[in-house]
Motif scaffolding. Structure first.
Motif, PDB file in Angstrom:
ATOM      1  N   VAL B   5       1.310 -17.441 -11.186  1.00  0.00           N
ATOM      2  CA  VAL B   5       2.095 -16.544 -10.349  1.00  0.00           C
ATOM      3  C   VAL B   5       3.070 -17.376  -9.513  1.00  0.00           C
ATOM      4  N   VAL B   7       5.514 -17.789  -6.394  1.00  0.00           N
ATOM      5  CA  VAL B   7       5.846 -17.253  -5.080  1.00  0.00           C
ATOM      6  C   VAL B   7       7.220 -17.815  -4.717  1.00  0.00           C
ATOM      7  N   VAL B  24      -0.692 -15.258   0.860  1.00  0.00           N
ATOM      8  CA  VAL B  24      -0.535 -15.029  -0.583  1.00  0.00           C
ATOM      9  C   VAL B  24      -1.075 -16.227  -1.365  1.00  0.00           C
ATOM     10  N   LEU B  28      -4.179 -16.176  -4.021  1.00  0.00           N
ATOM     11  CA  LEU B  28      -4.003 -16.595  -5.421  1.00  0.00           C
ATOM     12  C   LEU B  28      -5.027 -17.666  -5.783  1.00  0.00           C
ATOM     13  N   LEU B  35      -0.452 -21.443  -8.767  1.00  0.00           N
ATOM     14  CA  LEU B  35       0.725 -21.093  -7.972  1.00  0.00           C
ATOM     15  C   LEU B  35       1.925 -21.917  -8.439  1.00  0.00           C
ATOM     16  N   ILE B  98       5.971 -13.102  -6.964  1.00  0.00           N
ATOM     17  CA  ILE B  98       5.879 -12.454  -5.648  1.00  0.00           C
ATOM     18  C   ILE B  98       7.022 -13.012  -4.793  1.00  0.00           C
ATOM     19  N   GLN B 138      -2.440  -9.400   0.730  1.00  0.00           N
ATOM     20  CA  GLN B 138      -3.560  -9.095  -0.171  1.00  0.00           C
ATOM     21  C   GLN B 138      -3.142  -8.097  -1.248  1.00  0.00           C
ATOM     22  N   VAL B 141      -0.869  -9.763  -3.885  1.00  0.00           N
ATOM     23  CA  VAL B 141      -1.595 -10.595  -4.851  1.00  0.00           C
ATOM     24  C   VAL B 141      -2.372  -9.716  -5.836  1.00  0.00           C
ATOM     25  N   LEU B 145      -1.523  -9.849  -9.821  1.00  0.00           N
ATOM     26  CA  LEU B 145      -2.518 -10.247 -10.821  1.00  0.00           C
ATOM     27  C   LEU B 145      -2.729  -9.130 -11.845  1.00  0.00           C
TER      28      LEU B 145
END
Lengths: 150, 150, 150, 150
Positions: B5, B7, B24, B28, B35, B98, B138, B141, B145
């Motif tokens: 993911v 960020v 975040v 993760l 990340l 994100i 929260q 994330v 996901l």
């Protein structure tokens, strides 16, 4: 900060090249270096296997857009979708390059490294002026780490 | 295989954005995701700090040619020398993005993600059709996901 | 030295957007500017058609590896194989950007331009702070050339 | 559709290499081919000069972000900001490559071409299996055009 060493070589390699690459990967892991590779098979997979089994960090910078093309010993897989242009990223990500065996892709990585001042150590690879030849996996790693730190 | 993911967010962020990014990153890490970030400061550093403190793996894909430009919480630093074109690599390396806060670089990442079908979750970011807004770190994330796995 | 102006916009455009893009291309050609585009259809093809019919030089920087994907009005076709990362190359090759209409790819180009200080003129496009709106094709070209020279 | 032929070679070349490159450029122009090069000096400038004087189209794909680094015979200058990774773009943009002389950058271009199936003709360059050697500029161009069309 850890040293990053790229192990480059053909996706279809001889058993001797794979054995050397695996030994190189293991020695890099024991030295605490991060292994950078193209993430595919042959020399790349053997080096990753050696490093992973030695507890090291393995990075695969992939030519395609799909992470699942990475070999199973790649811990961090970066799909780029750049095709062969990703060879240049492998070199940029490395403090030194160890070439094991050699096909055209390997040659491009060696050439880009020599062009940009990244030290190149060779094991059974192209005879290009500027590559420092090594006679064993252990010697290649020792030399790469010395040049990378230099 | 772990989910990756990204960020993304500005290198100069507000305290609230950094707090959200750090949360975040932590979430993760707890979820076992890797990340991916641009590796610099602001939102990027806060997300990496959160992930690193949570025991997660942090990857920084840097615009410049020097690994030392990475923030201190980047575990795997990939200098690319591609400048802002590296934004596209961040998106390619991610299963979901994100976005926290937003400057022009962030906008380019959001746009490339939406263009290429990578899901984008937004926290206090650009109001662009296609971004799924979240109201907490929260929630962002959890949503990322879910979309990444989908 | 000629100014290079990128005309960016969706591959599937409205008739009004195509008409505007064609007029932009023609005005750029008459001003002696080189037209840079993504080389595909819609706004890209219309701009190239206008420029080519006006006797101008048209460059297409293509996402795929095959030159034949260029529209017929591209004089110099550069296949990159970079996918959407080629959007960044279009912006880099330009002294100014004119955005006509807008989809996500266009948004990424606008964002990269604003991030890297390349002036952006907009015609019926995203409402993003930093884009200078124009009310006609002629006005857009005049403004782009002024900013490009500045 | 015109054939695109890249002429690659060192930025610092011998007089004989520059003379050969200029003759190559002229012959490509007379054949109606588009000349692609790295846009800098030495072999690149000589090839562009020959092509421009022969009335041909010259494209320079530059490593830096500034168009003004192109030599004066480049008609279409594409600054990329990719550094040596732009070597891969030169190869991708070409239907065939003619290597004149050779330094490490040239070697990387030759290797990438051979890797991706782009024919390579050599004049006083690296002795790499896969390069077709030519004994004169005229012969190199004839061979390149034949392979490019093939």
């Amino acid at each position: 900060m850890a040293l990053y060493v790229a192990v480059v070589g053909p996706g279809e390699a001889t058993p001797a090249q794979e054995a050397a690459a695996q030994e190189v990967g293991g020695a890099l892991a024991r030295a605490g270096a991060v292994l950078v590779s193209g993430g595919h098979g042959g020399v790349m997979a053997a080096a990753c296997r050696g490093a992973a089994q030695g507890g090291g960090v393995t990075v695969g910078i992939l030519p395609g857009p799909d992470r699942r093309a990475a070999n199973e010993w790649v811990a961090v897989a970066i799909p780029t979708g750049l095709g062969e242009l990703r060879n240049g990223l492998i070199v940029r990500a490395a403090d030194a390059v160890i070439a094991v065996g050699g096909a055209y892709g390997t040659l491009s990585e060696v050439a880009l490294a020599l062009k940009t001042g990244v030290p190149v150590i060779g094991l059974d690879t192209w005879a290009i002026d500027g590559i420092e030849p090594a006679t064993s996996a252990q010697a290649a790693v020792a030399l790469a780490l010395e040049r990378a730190a230099g």
